[in-house]
Design an enzyme around this catalytic site. Structure first.
Site, PDB file in Angstrom:
ATOM      1  N   LYS A   1      40.742  11.715 -42.844  1.00 29.65           N
ATOM      2  CA  LYS A   1      41.395  10.116 -44.047  1.00 29.65           C
ATOM      3  C   LYS A   1      42.984  10.657 -42.893  1.00 29.65           C
ATOM      4  CE  LYS A   1      44.816  14.072 -45.767  1.00 29.65           C
ATOM      5  NZ  LYS A   1      46.286  13.475 -44.892  1.00 29.65           N
TER       6      LYS A   1
ATOM      7  N   ASP B   1      43.990  17.174 -51.552  1.00 31.58           N
ATOM      8  CA  ASP B   1      42.902  16.157 -50.249  1.00 31.58           C
ATOM      9  C   ASP B   1      41.377  16.317 -51.151  1.00 31.58           C
ATOM     10  OD1 ASP B   1      45.386  15.117 -49.899  1.00 31.58           O
ATOM     11  OD2 ASP B   1      45.124  16.429 -47.947  1.00 31.58           O
TER      12      ASP B   1
END
Length: 316
Positions: free
Chosen positions: A28, A155
């Protein structure tokens, strides 16, 4: 064996327990990382706009006599192979929830930079969770898997979902976001890593005398994502951890300047760093920026990719 895609809301029911299951899971970039002041529990409230990009780890799980983790790929020697590994923790958490033994071999094929601010460890946790759920034929719902992800780390839930999302709280409470097009990126991988706790500690030191506002998503940035407008997105990219990362690793400023001079629309530190991210107008521009970064010697390697990417999914 039939693969299923959690990002589409399906469960892994029906996957047989024998054999092996491989899950592909993306890295990401944080196109916005707004960080609030430290909370009493030591965490920070965030407004974290995640965008999954096309760099992936692959997690393969097979039945074994006991839990063990192996890893191959760039910087694999930096990956812990004990119970501190998020992939191992995911298998343990899932097994405990269902009252079964975590007898599984987890193998990580590493391509996401290690300790690079791109959620590689979180990706491995999400990938192992989905893979073990499939291997053990548990048929967990997306909501059940996301709950375990949130326990594992801030995350990890986004690594499961992919695409784009706004994360609030510690970043684990997600709202999916629309993305109206393809965005082209270059990621410059630095030598060595940066510790996320160390970067947050430096953020706290740098902002100790400041009135840190509550974090909030930027409406202009969300509109740029929805429109697929790279120029508009470039004008709104922000990372509140970037000053802390640059304080700990001043050489990253040179890398950011090199990519910008080569034609990137915008440049920023990815998450807690030290990987730096460069948004470009198209694939050709991305190749040009990558060549300039490699020629400069400012980074160890430069990776060209695009976004958004799908979340964790069974591929075999």
């Amino acid at each position: 064996m039939r693969g299923t895609d959690v990002s589409g809301g399906e469960s892994a029911a029906g996957v047989r327990a024998e054999g092996a299951v491989t899950v592909r899971v993306p890295a990401k970039v944080n196109v916005q990382l707004a960080v609030g002041a430290a909370r009493p529990d030591g965490f920070h409230d965030l407004a974290n706009v995640f965008l999954a990009v096309g760099l992936h780890d692959e997690i393969t799980v097979t039945p074994a006599d006991e839990l063990r983790v192996t890893c191959a790929g760039p910087d694999a020697h930096q990956v812990p192979l004990d119970a501190t590994n998020l992939a191992a923790r995911a298998a343990l958490a899932l097994a405990e929830r269902h009252g079964i033994g975590p007898r599984v071999h987890i193998h990580i094929d590493k391509d996401i930079p290690v300790a690079g601010g791109m959620a590689g460890g979180s990706a491995d946790g999400a990938g192992a969770l989905l893979a073990c759920d499939a291997l053990w034929s548990l048929g967990s719902t997306e909501a059940e898997l996301l709950a375990i992800c949130a326990e594992l780390g801030s995350d990890v839930p986004f690594s499961l979902l992919g695409g784009a999302a706004l994360g609030v709280g510690r970043g684990e409470r997600l709202t999916p976001l629309d993305v109206g097009g393809t965005f082209h990126w270059v990621f410059a991988v630095a030598d060595g890593g940066l510790s996320t706790p160390a970067v947050y500690a430096e953020f706290d030191r740098l902002t100790a005398a400041a009135d840190v506002p509550p974090p909030a998503a930027d409406p202009a940035l969300l509109a740029a994502l929805s429109a697929g407008d790279a120029t508009a997105l470039a004008a709104t990219l922000t990372n509140d951890l970037q000053p802390a990362a640059l304080s700990l690793r001043p050489s990253l400023a040179t890398t950011l300047a090199t990519g910008t001079a080569a034609g990137a629309l915008a440049a920023l530190v990815s998450g807690s760093g030290p990987t730096t991210a460069f948004l470009t107008k198209d694939e050709e521009s991305a190749a040009t920026v990558a060549e300039a970064l490699l020629a400069s010697g400012d980074c160890r390697t430069a990776r060209v990719t695009s976004a958004p990417a799908a979340g964790a999914r069974v591929v075999s």
